[in-house]
Write an enzyme that holds these catalytic residues in place. Structure first.
Site, PDB file in Angstrom:
ATOM      1  N   TYR A  70      -1.939  -0.877  10.086  1.00 35.21           N
ATOM      2  CA  TYR A  70      -2.019  -1.230   8.667  1.00 35.21           C
ATOM      3  C   TYR A  70      -0.751  -0.778   7.942  1.00 35.21           C
ATOM      4  CZ  TYR A  70      -3.860  -1.561   3.920  1.00 35.21           C
ATOM      5  OH  TYR A  70      -4.053  -1.879   2.589  1.00 35.21           O
TER       6      TYR A  70
ATOM      7  N   SER B  78       0.837  -1.195   0.000  1.00 38.21           N
ATOM      8  CA  SER B  78       0.000   0.000   0.000  1.00 38.21           C
ATOM      9  C   SER B  78       0.871   1.243   0.000  1.00 38.21           C
ATOM     10  CB  SER B  78      -0.902   0.003   1.242  1.00 38.21           C
ATOM     11  OG  SER B  78      -1.559   1.257   1.384  1.00 38.21           O
TER      12      SER B  78
END
Length: 307
Positions: free
Chosen positions: A194, A181
């Site tokens: 995350y 990401s």
């Protein structure tokens, strides 16, 4: 001393030139499909995609099948996998295998290995992942799913790579795409867990590529920003927020570009812009307030609850 500064200036110029060349290459690849289908087919007969039931994983499964590969779909929800398998078989000549597995558990890999036995797996897409909360939140406010997230975002990448890489090494060819990401490119406050889990994927992938590049294996980590998927609650698409299918089609053109890429031109530009923000500003209280107010409002206005 003069020679030192001249050398330093040359190094800065070369670094800038390398970035310009990379950007020009991204522009070219975003408008032209330059990677032939035969390249992907040369990796092996089968592609394995984790988290294949939805979003980016589903899009990779469809696109790789269109490129002539047989596909192994792995995800938690059997019904979604069966629907996707029928769609692939109906629209392509590819064969499909379905494996139901919950990547938040740690006892699934022996059965996956057994299911994959005898298949010439040329491509692995480590896509499965968890986002605890789409809205920015402080660490103690997110749902208490820490172990599940680590199993899904970290352990799955390591274990699936371990299963698939050894046969690739013996054949001296293969392609592993690890989906990370954009929030992994630096520590992101309010997406702490995350961001950290996806940063592991980046570090692991790039180190592994250094080890196995000479073996003829491509290991690439992708660091996209916003893609409209169920995990992001189908964010409205725009110049930056991509549909899963368009992101995947563009990302496959970047396969030979290097060990790390954002996967599409818009996200490469965004990453370059964000890299200009000084660390003191990025980690300031003002930036966190911006995330908790303006950015949160933007997300709430642009998400959909559709299934």
């Amino acid at each position: 001393m003069d020679q030192f500064f001249i050398l330093l200036g040359l190094l800065v110029c070369l670094a800038g030139l390398a970035k310009c060349v990379r950007f020009c290459k991204c522009v070219l690849l975003s408008f032209r499909k330059v990677l032939p289908r035969s390249f992907l087919q040369s990796m092996g007969q089968w592609a394995v995609v984790t988290g294949a039931g939805d979003g980016i994983g589903k899009a990779y499964s469809l696109e790789l099948a269109k490129c002539g590969l047989n596909v192994v779909l792995i995800s938690r929800t059997l019904e979604k996998l069966q629907v996707l398998a029928r769609e692939i078989e109906r629209s392509t000549r590819s064969r499909v295998r379905v494996i139901q597995a919950d990547f938040t558990k740690d006892d699934i890999y022996e059965s996956i290995q057994e299911e994959l036995k005898g298949l010439e797996v040329g491509i692995l897409v480590n896509n499965v992942g968890m986002l605890p909360n789409l809205l920015p939140s402080r660490f103690l406010s997110v749902p208490d799913e820490i172990q599940s997230l680590i199993q899904c975002n970290v352990t799955s990448v390591v274990k699936m790579t371990q299963l698939i890489l050894k046969p690739m090494e013996s054949r001296r060819r293969g392609l592993i795409l690890n989906i990370s990401s954009g929030v992994a490119l630096c520590p992101w406050p309010l997406y702490t867990l995350y961001s950290a889990s996806k940063a592991f994927v980046c570090t692991f992938s790039k180190a592994l590529q250094a080890e196995y590049r000479a073996k003829g294996i491509i290991i690439q980590v992708l660091t996209p920003y916003a893609v409209s998927t169920p995990m992001t609650k189908y964010l409205n698409t725009n110049m930056v927020t991509k549909r899963a299918d368009e992101f995947v089609r563009e990302s496959l053109n970047y396969v030979t570009m290097g060990d790390e890429t954002c996967g599409c031109l818009a996200h490469e530009v965004l990453a370059s812009f964000l890299s200009l923000i000084p660390a003191w500003a990025f980690y300031s209280r003002a930036f966190q307030r911006f995330l908790l107010t303006c950015y949160t409002d933007y997300l709430r206005q642009n998400v959909s609850t559709r299934e």
